[in-house]
Scaffold this active site. Sequence first.
Site, PDB file in Angstrom:
ATOM      1  N   HIS A 187     -24.702  57.430 -27.664  1.00 18.05           N
ATOM      2  CA  HIS A 187     -24.022  57.275 -28.946  1.00 18.05           C
ATOM      3  C   HIS A 187     -24.503  55.988 -29.607  1.00 18.05           C
ATOM      4  O   HIS A 187     -24.372  54.905 -29.041  1.00 18.05           O
ATOM      5  CB  HIS A 187     -22.508  57.219 -28.739  1.00 18.05           C
ATOM      6  CG  HIS A 187     -21.732  57.079 -30.016  1.00 18.05           C
ATOM      7  ND1 HIS A 187     -21.732  58.049 -30.993  1.00 18.05           N
ATOM      8  CD2 HIS A 187     -20.947  56.078 -30.477  1.00 18.05           C
ATOM      9  CE1 HIS A 187     -20.958  57.655 -31.996  1.00 18.05           C
ATOM     10  NE2 HIS A 187     -20.480  56.465 -31.710  1.00 18.05           N
ATOM     11  N   LYS A 217     -21.791  50.419 -37.157  1.00 15.16           N
ATOM     12  CA  LYS A 217     -23.177  50.741 -36.800  1.00 15.16           C
ATOM     13  C   LYS A 217     -23.908  51.423 -37.960  1.00 15.16           C
ATOM     14  O   LYS A 217     -25.011  51.019 -38.331  1.00 15.16           O
ATOM     15  CB  LYS A 217     -23.207  51.647 -35.563  1.00 15.16           C
ATOM     16  CG  LYS A 217     -22.579  51.041 -34.322  1.00 15.16           C
ATOM     17  CD  LYS A 217     -22.723  51.950 -33.124  1.00 15.16           C
ATOM     18  CE  LYS A 217     -21.990  53.273 -33.286  1.00 15.16           C
ATOM     19  NZ  LYS A 217     -20.528  53.094 -33.379  1.00 15.16           N
ATOM     20  N   ASP A 247     -25.720  58.572 -34.985  1.00 13.43           N
ATOM     21  CA  ASP A 247     -24.607  59.108 -34.194  1.00 13.43           C
ATOM     22  C   ASP A 247     -25.011  59.421 -32.753  1.00 13.43           C
ATOM     23  O   ASP A 247     -24.524  58.779 -31.830  1.00 13.43           O
ATOM     24  CB  ASP A 247     -24.003  60.347 -34.856  1.00 13.43           C
ATOM     25  CG  ASP A 247     -22.674  60.740 -34.210  1.00 13.43           C
ATOM     26  OD1 ASP A 247     -21.954  59.817 -33.772  1.00 13.43           O
ATOM     27  OD2 ASP A 247     -22.377  61.933 -34.142  1.00 13.43           O
ATOM     28  N   ARG A 258     -25.647  30.735 -27.526  1.00 14.38           N
ATOM     29  CA  ARG A 258     -25.973  30.093 -28.799  1.00 14.38           C
ATOM     30  C   ARG A 258     -27.416  29.604 -28.849  1.00 14.38           C
ATOM     31  O   ARG A 258     -27.923  29.284 -29.930  1.00 14.38           O
ATOM     32  CB  ARG A 258     -25.024  28.921 -29.054  1.00 14.38           C
ATOM     33  CG  ARG A 258     -23.565  29.341 -29.080  1.00 14.38           C
ATOM     34  CD  ARG A 258     -22.646  28.182 -29.394  1.00 14.38           C
ATOM     35  NE  ARG A 258     -22.860  27.648 -30.719  1.00 14.38           N
ATOM     36  CZ  ARG A 258     -22.149  26.645 -31.244  1.00 14.38           C
ATOM     37  NH1 ARG A 258     -21.173  26.083 -30.537  1.00 14.38           N
ATOM     38  NH2 ARG A 258     -22.398  26.205 -32.444  1.00 14.38           N
TER      39      ARG A 258
END
Length: 329
Positions: free
Chosen positions: A147, A168, A186, A253
């Site tokens: 997915h 998304k 999808d 980071r």
Amino acid sequence: MPQKRFSVLDLLGLNLKEHDSLDLRCLCGRRGLVRGITIPDLNRPGLALSGFYDSFAWQRVQLFGRGEVAYLNKLLSEGRLDTVDQLFTFELPCCIFTHNLEPAQAFIDMAEQSGCPVLQTGLESSEFSSRLLRILSNIFAPKVSMHGVLVEVYGLGILIMGDSGVGKSETALELIERGHRLVADDVVEISCVNGNSLIGQGANKIIGHHMEIRGLGIINITQLYGVGSIRERKEVQIVAKLEEWDANKVYDRLGTEELTMEILGVRIPKLEIPVKPGRNVPIILETAAMNERLKSMGYFSAKEFNQNVLKWIETDAARAPYYGVDDSY
């Protein structure tokens, strides 16, 4: 994973064009077209025609080139039908004659009687072999459906994953607006080709290159943005997982920690991108694609930054014993 059922009729029905075309037609044995092809390989039966059937690879597609046909015609002209007849005691998937070579009538009669399909192609043996092996390799490659949304960004395939409603499709839509290309939305079907390449495409070609945008509905990317905005398939090179921003989670980071994700036994780089209002996720993915291309060229920005900081610390620490407090002004 269950073995894929692929018949000779499926091989004939493949819609292949240009450099993938097999140019196949059936000469006889049509009732055997339902026979399955279970091994993505072929066999040249010259040794079997000579009478040596030990370790005969009968489960493979049997390929008859000029050499095999010349020897076959010699056997038939001499009336030595026993070795040829023995060939059809095995349930061969099919026999394929290249160079538009015509099998002898006696061979066709034997094949028809045993129910073995005999096919013909105008391609040369070497060219046909390379095409067939490539096609069968793709058909029998391990597959998994995932997915997500697969897009091509600066030449790299990025699989965007995340929980439902995280954004998304909207992220992919913004990337398409910026000139990048959609591969699948999808449900993405991923195949492992050659053991180390992950090729993604839409799981359903009927609804391929359509996107579902909440509040807007189903849109056709091809019609809205043109054929230049889509691709049929693309290698998956980065996984970008979108997730809701978690204030209690520590995110990388510096980028020195290289996360990976394993799909069908192949590890590829993975990014965890927190999403919250104000974050421009599409531009982050664009930067990630360019950064990944730099890594493939041997340039790792985060590691270089880390090394420069360490050099600066070492240099500053080395000067400290030689200078007093007043000397530093």
